[in-house]
Design an enzyme around this catalytic site. Structure first.
Site, PDB file in Angstrom:
ATOM      1  CB  THR A 221      39.214  38.889  28.511  1.00 55.19           C
ATOM      2  OG1 THR A 221      40.155  38.836  29.564  1.00 55.19           O
ATOM      3  CG2 THR A 221      37.863  38.524  29.028  1.00 55.19           C
ATOM      4  CB  VAL A 250      40.821  35.087  41.079  1.00 55.76           C
ATOM      5  CG1 VAL A 250      39.471  35.295  40.414  1.00 55.76           C
ATOM      6  CG2 VAL A 250      40.908  33.685  41.680  1.00 55.76           C
ATOM      7  CG  ASP A 252      38.841  41.786  34.913  1.00 58.37           C
ATOM      8  OD1 ASP A 252      39.725  41.013  34.487  1.00 58.37           O
ATOM      9  OD2 ASP A 252      38.227  42.580  34.175  1.00 58.37           O
TER      10      ASP A 252
END
Lengths: 357, 357
Positions: A221, A250, A252
């Site tokens: 990320t 989905v 975090d």
């Protein structure tokens, strides 16, 4: 010329005031901006946490990561130094990483089980507690820009799937062909994850999650947190999600409180790691709440959450955070986390691995 | 025969021990189950908060709501009294409300702008901090059952859209034609919301959010929190979302920390109201964190969050909550909230409006 510090071993460090900020126990003033010194601005970014080991990295790769991290952090720093808004700094720093194939966000995002790139992002402003988030977009060049549009130009916080794409078009954001996000490396990761899964599914359906190679290629990320000269804390996160993910999973990154949280009364946090554990632990908000209600410092709260609570649940990953005094934390319980920070003096900190060098 | 109390005016009440539970400041033991008395079990449910005024309600409607709330709370109570799991109690109580057209969840869900029913739900267990959530499902009869399957039978926490439907089918859950969710009342709400929007869009695009009729028909959720005889706290929430919603809007119901949160170290919470504010305030986790780190009682934390912090942001709605001693809270800042509770003595509390009667 600016003084440049290249510190690789320091996990948590302070910029500006070193004194842990004590806050009233159970204070009501959630979003009150404390008195700030306009010189005390700062920025921290991350490009993902995982089993990043020096032995697996070529000098060329290492240099490429360092150069891109420095470019991204300087982008936001220049905006802040010029008195620009924290939102601009967060958005534009993240866009540098979204546009680079090195990180699992934007171009270079990992592939789902169906061979698609589904992108998630979120952003939050610590003064207004306003927030925007998108999940599962496939054709929006900059998911973080879309998250900001959701925050600023809709009455909502979160959009998912096709609806989010429709909104992006209505807002005039740049739409790209899904092939824009393709990189050969990520495609190979998907193929390897699928092979591994086929082999291992018999004895443990979750085996690939515990394989370091797959786990690294699964997660990752980018994120940015800043304190701007007006004393506002802003956090943002953008991701390509998880290699080989199914069922519209989905993670975090688009979940306010888990992947992203900002509150002028405490701190701004962006998470990276095994997203499921960050959701269950409400990790970003938990750090802010421990500071605000428990009266401990950002450093203590980050350490407790990432080094104790998260591993206790079985999760791993890391966070970057900055508080209203400019104290920063870059805490992770993995072998490495791509990270960089700059303080108001223009001092740069860059890091990849945990161990000192 | 059980003693039945019909208390309409009591917003927050205690079951079992009245002493506020003090927890260590910034305790690390997030999910540790404190010593519990097996007699101290309890259940609280809600069927949505909003501008529910007695003058707008016929006696027949009021009776219908009361009867369904009592049926739902007794369903869970019987499971708990027999020593069943908190998860079963939460799931089955919520299913009673999902199957009733009275509530905005399952059958009776509101319609999106495109005339569809898109359902969200989530569930969380306070001992393991495990959680499951689904967003935007259109053909799964019981979204709360799907959320539980995600928690128990996948390595993930949250699935959205078509992927969630695929998972539901793989899990053998009951799939229904989308027309199952249709009710004439909700369809009329959509038509009225669209007309209103057309009229008011010129001067304020958000006007319909401030119209009590539209707002009530826009929001609404069902939820259940329990303390079971093993001392485990469980929370669940299920909703049809928001009338006339667009762009794949996701509200707070499937967001762990916002709409649903449970932690044996503090409390279990389910939210209802204007979802965007519950996401931004990370409302469910905030109440738990104020208890755990700030050392205040469930009642104090609920009041601060719902009566002070939420309205300060401009939001409205309510929560139900129960802590590890069986203390409960039913806190809302709207005119009413459909709610019911039963304690270990079998005492029933039912409420709709705020004012006493």
């Amino acid at each position: 010329m600016r003084k440049i510090l290249m510190v690789f071993g320091v996990i948590t460090l302070f910029i500006g005031c070193n004194a842990p900020q004590k806050s009233e126990k159970a204070s009501n003033e959630v979003s009150k901006t404390p008195e700030t010194n306009p010189e005390n601005f700062g920025i921290v970014i991350h490009g993902g946490a995982g089993t990043i080991l020096r032995k697996n990295m070529t000098p060329e790769m290492e240099e490429a990561y360092k150069a891109k991290l420095e470019e991204a952090v300087r982008k936001g720093y220049e905006i802040l130094a010029a008195g620009g808004s924290g939102l601009d700094a967060v958005e534009q720093s993240i866009q540098v990483m979204e546009e680079s194939p090195l990180f699992n966000a934007g171009k270079g995002a990992v592939f789902t089980n169906e061979g698609k790139n589904e992108l998630d992002a979120s952003i939050m402003h610590g003064k207004t507690l306003n927030a925007g988030a998108v999940a599962g977009v496939t054709s929006v060049k900059s998911p973080i820009a879309l998250a900001r549009k959701v925050m600023e130009n809709s009455e909502h916080v979160m959009f998912a799937g096709e609806g989010a794409e429709t909104f992006a078009k209505e807002q005039g954001l740049e739409i790209v062909d899904p092939s824009y996000f393709y990189t050969e490396n990520r495609w190979k990761s998907l193929e390897r994850a699928k092979e591994r899964e086929e082999v291992e599914l018999d004895h443990d359906g979750q085996a690939s999650l515990y394989d370091p190679f797959i786990k690294d290629s699964k997660f990752g990320t980018v994120g940015c947190v800043v304190l701007d000269k007006e004393g506002n804390l802003v956090a943002g996160t953008s991701t390509g999600g998880m290699t080989n993910k199914r069922w519209g999973r989905v993670g975090d990154a688009p979940i306010i409180g888990a992947g992203t949280y900002a509150n002028n009364a405490s701190c701004a946090v962006s998470s990276t790691g095994w997203g499921e554990f960050f959701i269950r632990g409400v990790i970003a908000h938990d750090i802010a709440a421990m500071m605000q209600y428990g009266g401990i410092s950002l450093q203590e709260a980050s350490q407790k959450v990432i080094q104790e609570k998260l591993p206790e649940m079985g999760g791993d990953g890391g966070i970057i955070a900055i508080d209203h005094n400019g104290n920063i934390a870059m805490e992770f319980n993995t072998a490495g986390m791509y990270r960089a920070a700059m303080n108001s003096k223009g001092e740069l900190t860059l890091g990849i691995y945990k161990e000192s060098e």
